[in-house]
Structures are given as structure tokens and as C-alpha cells.
Design a protein around this motif. Structure first.
Motif, PDB file in Angstrom:
ATOM      1  N   ALA A   1       0.835  -1.200   0.000  1.00 58.08           N
ATOM      2  CA  ALA A   1       0.000   0.000   0.000  1.00 58.08           C
ATOM      3  C   ALA A   1       0.875   1.257   0.000  1.00 58.08           C
ATOM      4  O   ALA A   1       0.597   2.220  -0.718  1.00 58.08           O
ATOM      5  N   GLN A   2       1.952   1.231   0.796  1.00 61.80           N
ATOM      6  CA  GLN A   2       2.852   2.382   0.835  1.00 61.80           C
ATOM      7  C   GLN A   2       3.519   2.594  -0.518  1.00 61.80           C
ATOM      8  O   GLN A   2       3.664   3.734  -0.973  1.00 61.80           O
TER       9      GLN A   2
ATOM     10  N   ARG B   1       2.310   1.778  -3.434  1.00 61.73           N
ATOM     11  CA  ARG B   1       1.298   2.319  -4.357  1.00 61.73           C
ATOM     12  C   ARG B   1       1.094   3.811  -4.099  1.00 61.73           C
ATOM     13  O   ARG B   1       0.990   4.597  -5.048  1.00 61.73           O
ATOM     14  N   GLU B   2       1.054   4.204  -2.833  1.00 63.37           N
ATOM     15  CA  GLU B   2       0.867   5.626  -2.510  1.00 63.37           C
ATOM     16  C   GLU B   2       2.044   6.453  -3.013  1.00 63.37           C
ATOM     17  O   GLU B   2       1.855   7.535  -3.558  1.00 63.37           O
ATOM     18  N   ARG B   3       3.261   5.943  -2.847  1.00 59.49           N
ATOM     19  CA  ARG B   3       4.434   6.669  -3.336  1.00 59.49           C
ATOM     20  C   ARG B   3       4.402   6.778  -4.849  1.00 59.49           C
ATOM     21  O   ARG B   3       4.750   7.810  -5.414  1.00 59.49           O
TER      22      ARG B   3
ATOM     23  N   GLY C   1       2.065   9.462  -5.937  1.00 60.98           N
ATOM     24  CA  GLY C   1       2.638  10.778  -5.673  1.00 60.98           C
ATOM     25  C   GLY C   1       3.716  11.150  -6.669  1.00 60.98           C
ATOM     26  O   GLY C   1       3.877  12.301  -7.032  1.00 60.98           O
TER      27      GLY C   1
END
Length: 51
Positions: free
Chosen positions: A30-31, A33-35, A38
Motif C-alpha cells: 500500500a505504501q 502504491r501511494e508513493r 505521488g
């Protein structure tokens, strides 16, 4: 493997570790994917790193 250690088949400690590892993997994905969102780049996958 358990037959050599004498540990019960459903070792609660192993079950907790397995759950923690699964949760950790989900959180890391999940982290990533978030990065990627961004940065505007697609998330790196295991296959990308292993060629």
C-alpha cells in the motif's frame, strides 16, 4: 519440520508470525502504491526487481 522440534502442529507463535508477515507485506504494498501515485510513476513490483 515440526516432527523434529516436537512443537504442536498449530503453533500459535508461528500463526502470529505468519499473520504479522502478511499484514506487513500488505502495508508495504500500500505504501509503495501511494508513493507511486505521488511520483506519477507506476509502482515497482517484485518481477521488476528480479528481471
Amino acid at each position: 519440520m515440526n516432527e523434529n522440534t516436537g512443537a504442536p502442529k498449530n503453533d500459535p507463535r508461528k500463526e502470529r508470525l505468519a499473520k504479522a508477515l502478511r499484514d506487513n507485506l500488505k502495508r508495504r504494498k500500500a505504501q509503495a502504491r501511494e508513493r507511486a501515485v505521488g511520483d506519477g510513476k507506476p509502482a515497482e513490483t517484485v518481477s521488476d526487481r528480479n528481471g
